[in-house]
Design an enzyme around this catalytic site. Structure first.
Site, PDB file in Angstrom:
ATOM      1  N   PRO A  10      32.594  38.961  48.726  1.00  0.00           N
ATOM      2  CA  PRO A  10      33.111  37.836  48.819  1.00  0.00           C
ATOM      3  C   PRO A  10      34.615  37.686  48.724  1.00  0.00           C
ATOM      4  O   PRO A  10      35.278  38.428  48.039  1.00  0.00           O
ATOM      5  CB  PRO A  10      32.478  36.917  47.910  1.00  0.00           C
ATOM      6  CG  PRO A  10      32.244  37.844  46.737  1.00  0.00           C
ATOM      7  CD  PRO A  10      31.753  39.243  47.295  1.00  0.00           C
ATOM      8  N   ASN A  11      35.191  36.901  49.741  1.00  0.00           N
ATOM      9  CA  ASN A  11      36.616  36.701  49.840  1.00  0.00           C
ATOM     10  C   ASN A  11      37.446  37.704  50.356  1.00  0.00           C
ATOM     11  O   ASN A  11      38.609  37.540  50.468  1.00  0.00           O
ATOM     12  CB  ASN A  11      37.229  36.044  48.551  1.00  0.00           C
ATOM     13  CG  ASN A  11      36.214  34.621  47.943  1.00  0.00           C
ATOM     14  OD1 ASN A  11      36.329  33.771  48.745  1.00  0.00           O
ATOM     15  ND2 ASN A  11      35.765  34.893  46.782  1.00  0.00           N
ATOM     16  N   ARG A  18      45.188  36.165  51.359  1.00  0.00           N
ATOM     17  CA  ARG A  18      44.683  35.910  49.989  1.00  0.00           C
ATOM     18  C   ARG A  18      45.384  36.596  48.918  1.00  0.00           C
ATOM     19  O   ARG A  18      45.520  37.858  48.878  1.00  0.00           O
ATOM     20  CB  ARG A  18      43.287  36.339  49.781  1.00  0.00           C
ATOM     21  CG  ARG A  18      42.535  36.503  48.525  1.00  0.00           C
ATOM     22  CD  ARG A  18      41.345  36.926  48.411  1.00  0.00           C
ATOM     23  NE  ARG A  18      40.850  36.508  47.020  1.00  0.00           N
ATOM     24  CZ  ARG A  18      40.039  37.446  46.599  1.00  0.00           C
ATOM     25  NH1 ARG A  18      39.454  38.591  47.175  1.00  0.00           N
ATOM     26  NH2 ARG A  18      39.372  37.281  45.260  1.00  0.00           N
ATOM     27  N   TYR A  23      46.582  41.577  45.965  1.00  0.00           N
ATOM     28  CA  TYR A  23      45.679  42.421  47.037  1.00  0.00           C
ATOM     29  C   TYR A  23      46.452  42.963  48.280  1.00  0.00           C
ATOM     30  O   TYR A  23      45.762  43.586  49.024  1.00  0.00           O
ATOM     31  CB  TYR A  23      44.495  41.523  47.587  1.00  0.00           C
ATOM     32  CG  TYR A  23      43.736  40.675  46.566  1.00  0.00           C
ATOM     33  CD1 TYR A  23      42.933  41.731  45.804  1.00  0.00           C
ATOM     34  CD2 TYR A  23      43.516  39.512  46.414  1.00  0.00           C
ATOM     35  CE1 TYR A  23      42.067  41.309  44.856  1.00  0.00           C
ATOM     36  CE2 TYR A  23      43.092  39.106  45.216  1.00  0.00           C
ATOM     37  CZ  TYR A  23      42.184  39.571  44.485  1.00  0.00           C
ATOM     38  OH  TYR A  23      41.184  39.602  43.447  1.00  0.00           O
ATOM     39  N   ASN A  74      33.276  47.549  47.498  1.00  0.00           N
ATOM     40  CA  ASN A  74      33.860  46.384  46.872  1.00  0.00           C
ATOM     41  C   ASN A  74      33.170  45.273  46.698  1.00  0.00           C
ATOM     42  O   ASN A  74      32.953  44.540  47.583  1.00  0.00           O
ATOM     43  CB  ASN A  74      35.327  46.373  47.592  1.00  0.00           C
ATOM     44  CG  ASN A  74      36.003  45.606  46.758  1.00  0.00           C
ATOM     45  OD1 ASN A  74      35.735  44.815  45.917  1.00  0.00           O
ATOM     46  ND2 ASN A  74      37.420  45.401  47.207  1.00  0.00           N
ATOM     47  N   ALA A  77      34.052  39.680  43.320  1.00  0.00           N
ATOM     48  CA  ALA A  77      33.792  39.086  42.073  1.00  0.00           C
ATOM     49  C   ALA A  77      32.315  39.289  41.515  1.00  0.00           C
ATOM     50  O   ALA A  77      32.172  39.279  40.476  1.00  0.00           O
ATOM     51  CB  ALA A  77      34.163  37.526  42.169  1.00  0.00           C
ATOM     52  N   GLU A  98      32.609  52.750  43.614  1.00  0.00           N
ATOM     53  CA  GLU A  98      33.088  51.260  43.703  1.00  0.00           C
ATOM     54  C   GLU A  98      34.485  51.228  43.797  1.00  0.00           C
ATOM     55  O   GLU A  98      35.155  52.160  43.124  1.00  0.00           O
ATOM     56  CB  GLU A  98      32.670  50.678  42.152  1.00  0.00           C
ATOM     57  CG  GLU A  98      32.976  49.281  42.097  1.00  0.00           C
ATOM     58  CD  GLU A  98      32.729  48.784  40.658  1.00  0.00           C
ATOM     59  OE1 GLU A  98      31.467  48.886  40.248  1.00  0.00           O
ATOM     60  OE2 GLU A  98      33.465  48.206  39.964  1.00  0.00           O
ATOM     61  N   HIS A 100      38.174  48.964  44.159  1.00  0.00           N
ATOM     62  CA  HIS A 100      38.925  47.730  43.821  1.00  0.00           C
ATOM     63  C   HIS A 100      40.266  47.897  44.489  1.00  0.00           C
ATOM     64  O   HIS A 100      40.941  48.860  44.157  1.00  0.00           O
ATOM     65  CB  HIS A 100      38.674  46.985  42.644  1.00  0.00           C
ATOM     66  CG  HIS A 100      37.487  46.790  42.073  1.00  0.00           C
ATOM     67  ND1 HIS A 100      36.661  45.750  42.383  1.00  0.00           N
ATOM     68  CD2 HIS A 100      36.673  47.700  41.427  1.00  0.00           C
ATOM     69  CE1 HIS A 100      35.606  45.888  41.946  1.00  0.00           C
ATOM     70  NE2 HIS A 100      35.451  46.897  41.077  1.00  0.00           N
ATOM     71  N   ARG A 107      43.952  42.980  34.562  1.00  0.00           N
ATOM     72  CA  ARG A 107      43.942  41.526  35.113  1.00  0.00           C
ATOM     73  C   ARG A 107      43.354  40.647  33.829  1.00  0.00           C
ATOM     74  O   ARG A 107      43.121  40.958  32.898  1.00  0.00           O
ATOM     75  CB  ARG A 107      43.444  41.414  36.471  1.00  0.00           C
ATOM     76  CG  ARG A 107      44.157  41.987  37.638  1.00  0.00           C
ATOM     77  CD  ARG A 107      43.574  41.800  38.669  1.00  0.00           C
ATOM     78  NE  ARG A 107      43.610  40.559  39.151  1.00  0.00           N
ATOM     79  CZ  ARG A 107      43.051  40.126  40.286  1.00  0.00           C
ATOM     80  NH1 ARG A 107      42.141  40.638  40.988  1.00  0.00           N
ATOM     81  NH2 ARG A 107      43.071  38.818  40.529  1.00  0.00           N
TER      82      ARG A 107
HETATM   83  C1  DQA Z   1      38.464  42.919  43.821  1.00  0.00           C
HETATM   84  C2  DQA Z   1      38.676  42.488  42.326  1.00  0.00           C
HETATM   85  C3  DQA Z   1      37.603  41.363  41.974  1.00  0.00           C
HETATM   86  O1  DQA Z   1      37.804  40.931  40.487  1.00  0.00           O
HETATM   87  C4  DQA Z   1      37.828  40.372  42.592  1.00  0.00           C
HETATM   88  O2  DQA Z   1      36.963  38.990  42.290  1.00  0.00           O
HETATM   89  C5  DQA Z   1      37.891  40.419  44.254  1.00  0.00           C
HETATM   90  C6  DQA Z   1      38.458  41.631  44.473  1.00  0.00           C
HETATM   91  C7  DQA Z   1      39.497  44.006  44.326  1.00  0.00           C
HETATM   92  O3  DQA Z   1      39.316  44.413  45.223  1.00  0.00           O
HETATM   93  O4  DQA Z   1      40.739  43.895  43.537  1.00  0.00           O
HETATM   94  O5  DQA Z   1      37.480  39.597  45.138  1.00  0.00           O
HETATM   95  O6  DQA Z   1      37.270  43.419  44.033  1.00  0.00           O
END
Ligand code: DQA
Length: 153
Positions: A10-11, A18, A23, A74, A77, A98, A100, A107
């Site tokens: 998501p996002n 964003r 990011y 990835n 959240a 995984e 990020h 963080r």
């Molecule tokens: C994320 C880190 C997560 O905590 C966050 O909610 C994201 C992006 C990252 O790629 O740094 O949406 O997965």
């Protein structure tokens, strides 16, 4: 041919605009293209999927079971609380890395824990868009090694 599902949570569709301080300025398309370029001379097929919905991501992992050799993931959240995604990774038994963009351990407290990392080969976090490339390299190396005798070069 090695087949990899690249699944973004998501996002991440909003990358580029964003929170660029966290990011970076690369869009999701840029990141996907960088992975396509990275495997250009390799016998690797990548399929990309992004979803803002947990169930759709579970479905994508299930579909991946039928064709993929590995998962570059990835979970956004969902990393921090989705037992459904963790169970999906376990259920399909696909070797998973995984990734990020941000360093989740540097963080907010709630981001420090991943409920998914324990069922993955490993986690790469904090290298911006390069986390994906590093993760893909690790996944391909793992898959390649698993075809060989132990410790052979
Ligand atoms: C994320 C880190 C997560 O905590 C966050 O909610 C994201 C992006 C990252 O790629 O740094 O949406 O997965």
């Amino acid at each position: 041919m090695t087949r990899i599902l690249v699944l973004h949570g998501p996002n991440l569709n909003l990358l580029g605009t964003r929170e660029p301080g966290v990011y970076g300025r690369h869009t999701l398309e840029d990141i996907n293209q960088s992975l396509i370029d990275f495997v250009a001379n390799k016998s690797v097929e990548l399929r990309f999927q992004q979803s803002n919905h947990e169930g759709d991501m579970v479905d994508a992992i299930h579909v991946g079971r039928n064709w993929a050799d590995g998962l570059l993931f990835n979970p956004g959240a969902f990393t921090h609380y989705s037992y459904a995604l963790r169970d999906a990774v376990t259920a399909v038994a696909l070797p998973t890395v995984e990734v990020h963009l941000s360093n989740i351990h540097a963080r907010e407290e709630f981001r420090h824990h991943s409920v998914i990392a324990a069922v993955c080969l490993g986690q790469i976090s904090g290298f911006g868009w390069r986390s994906y490339q590093l993760g893909l390299q690790a996944l391909l190396d793992y898959l390649n090694d698993s075809k060989k005798a132990p410790y052979s070069k």
